[in-house]
Write a protein that holds these residues in place. Structure first.
Motif, PDB file in Angstrom:
ATOM      1  N   TYR A 241       2.634  14.602  -0.324  1.00 10.36           N
ATOM      2  CA  TYR A 241       1.728  14.101   0.709  1.00 10.36           C
ATOM      3  C   TYR A 241       1.369  15.202   1.699  1.00 10.36           C
ATOM      4  O   TYR A 241       2.176  16.102   1.967  1.00 10.36           O
TER       5      TYR A 241
ATOM      6  N   ALA B 121       0.829  -1.205   0.000  1.00  5.90           N
ATOM      7  CA  ALA B 121       0.000   0.000   0.000  1.00  5.90           C
ATOM      8  C   ALA B 121       0.865   1.257   0.000  1.00  5.90           C
ATOM      9  O   ALA B 121       0.599   2.215  -0.737  1.00  5.90           O
TER      10      ALA B 121
ATOM     11  N   ASP C 125      -4.086   5.981   2.861  1.00  7.95           N
ATOM     12  CA  ASP C 125      -5.292   5.705   3.638  1.00  7.95           C
ATOM     13  C   ASP C 125      -5.368   4.234   4.038  1.00  7.95           C
ATOM     14  O   ASP C 125      -5.659   3.911   5.191  1.00  7.95           O
ATOM     15  N   ARG C 126      -5.092   3.341   3.081  1.00  7.10           N
ATOM     16  CA  ARG C 126      -5.148   1.911   3.392  1.00  7.10           C
ATOM     17  C   ARG C 126      -4.046   1.518   4.369  1.00  7.10           C
ATOM     18  O   ARG C 126      -4.297   0.780   5.336  1.00  7.10           O
TER      19      ARG C 126
ATOM     20  N   GLU D  82       2.471   1.942  -3.292  1.00  7.71           N
ATOM     21  CA  GLU D  82       1.492   2.374  -4.293  1.00  7.71           C
ATOM     22  C   GLU D  82       0.948   3.770  -3.979  1.00  7.71           C
ATOM     23  O   GLU D  82       0.117   4.288  -4.731  1.00  7.71           O
ATOM     24  N   GLY D  83       1.380   4.355  -2.870  1.00 11.00           N
ATOM     25  CA  GLY D  83       0.880   5.662  -2.477  1.00 11.00           C
ATOM     26  C   GLY D  83      -0.484   5.623  -1.813  1.00 11.00           C
ATOM     27  O   GLY D  83      -1.124   6.667  -1.637  1.00 11.00           O
ATOM     28  N   ASN D  84      -0.925   4.431  -1.431  1.00  9.06           N
ATOM     29  CA  ASN D  84      -2.243   4.288  -0.804  1.00  9.06           C
ATOM     30  C   ASN D  84      -2.088   4.464   0.708  1.00  9.06           C
ATOM     31  O   ASN D  84      -2.133   3.503   1.486  1.00  9.06           O
TER      32      ASN D  84
ATOM     33  N   SER E 123      -2.184  11.762   3.981  1.00  5.51           N
ATOM     34  CA  SER E 123      -2.856  11.438   2.726  1.00  5.51           C
ATOM     35  C   SER E 123      -1.950  11.754   1.544  1.00  5.51           C
ATOM     36  O   SER E 123      -1.025  12.565   1.653  1.00  5.51           O
ATOM     37  N   PHE E 124      -2.230  11.105   0.420  1.00  8.29           N
ATOM     38  CA  PHE E 124      -1.501  11.344  -0.828  1.00  8.29           C
ATOM     39  C   PHE E 124      -2.191  12.488  -1.562  1.00  8.29           C
ATOM     40  O   PHE E 124      -3.410  12.480  -1.742  1.00  8.29           O
TER      41      PHE E 124
END
Length: 311
Positions: A226, A172, A179-180, A175-177, A279-280
């Motif tokens: 970010y 995650a 939040d996950r 991948e820049g995720n 966050s991204f």
């Protein structure tokens, strides 16, 4: 929490409950195991709960292709999080090729039983230890049964149909995720390091940044901008975090981690700084001019203020 470095410094107690693992990330699944450890300790009226973990991470020693191991937590970060969990003691075992050759039966009998006085164990669903990870749950239960020791296996923590793991958190982040990753961790992902001198271009543009040097084995999220929090001297400040090679400024430049800390005016070169990812915002971009870059940074700052105001 008591911290013990090295098996040679471990102490015996006839009423000990233990768990064992790398605990990289100290994510929500790990916290469920530690919660169960403490509950079981109280149920059985035992004296102490111990987490056995490793430094360096086993994969740093066992990998044969000399590639870096991207850790979610350094050993110092892990210890802080372990203390928050409420366990009584953490024993850090120095991992080496020699240690990796110990058969699981010898580890169980010589270390868990004789050295520590283990009377009960709590393990995760994919637990394995000893040479070639042969000490899986089935073998552990066989050894434990012969020694009259209880073993509790904690099932995986499932969120939205997905079982939580350190590997999934790494994916995650890469991948820049954010939040996950933060959802699985139960807290914002963070990097800690020392602020280094840069080329001061950000200051010339009106956005002075802190260039952060982090340990080489610490996982850095994918390139991009970010919204985050900078933690300096236990105070939190909103921050726009940039990771990448600054394509507008440099061609094939060095990958850097830079934080533009909002509402902040301190000289912190050479000092420790922590940044937390909220966050991204966007991918790295190459702009035709510094003027366009400045306008984009101004927009980024607005997004940072909105994102961090929710924290």
């Amino acid at each position: 929490m008591k911290i013990t470095w090295g098996l040679e410094n471990a102490s015996y107690n006839s009423k000990t409950i233990t768990t064992l693992g790398s605990y990289d990330g100290m994510h929500r699944g790990h916290l469920e195991i530690l919660k169960h450890l403490i509950i079981k300790k109280n149920e059985l009226r035992l004296d102490r709960s111990i987490v056995l973990t490793f430094d360096p991470h086993p994969q740093e020693i066992l990998r044969r292709n000399n590639t870096n191991v991207d850790l979610l937590t350094t050993i110092d970060e892990r210890l802080v999080l372990l203390e928050r969990s409420g366990v009584d003691e953490t024993l850090i075992i120095r991992f080496s090729l020699e240690f990796a050759k110990i058969p699981y039966q010898d580890f169980f009998n010589n270390i868990l039983l004789e050295k520590l006085g283990t009377k009960a164990m709590v393990v995760g669903f994919n637990h394995a230890f000893g040479k070639n990870r042969e000490g899986d749950i089935r073998h552990l239960e066989e050894e434990a049964s012969a020694a009259n020791i209880t073993v509790d296996e904690v099932p995986p923590l499932v969120i939205d149909g997905v079982s939580i793991s350190s590997t999934k958190i790494r994916h995650a982040l890469l991948e820049g995720n954010i939040d996950r990753a933060n959802d699985y961790l139960g807290r914002p992902y963070e990097l800690s390091g020392i602020v280094e001198h840069g080329d001061k271009l950000g200051k010339k543009l009106g956005f002075a940044t802190a260039n952060l040097k982090v340990p080489s084995h610490k996982l850095v999220p994918c390139d991009g901008v970010y919204a985050g929090i900078a933690v300096y001297e236990n105070k939190n400040y909103p921050a726009a975090i940039s990771i990448g090679n600054r394509p507008t400024v440099e061609k094939d430049g060095e990958r850097k981690i830079e934080a533009f800390i909002l509402d902040f005016d301190h000289d912190i070169y050479g000092e420790p700084l922590k940044i937390q990812f909220i966050s991204f915002i966007r991918e790295q971009q190459k702009f035709d001019s510094f003027e366009k870059l400045i306008l984009q940074i101004e927009d980024d700052v607005k997004e940072v203020r909105v994102a961090t105001s929710r924290q």
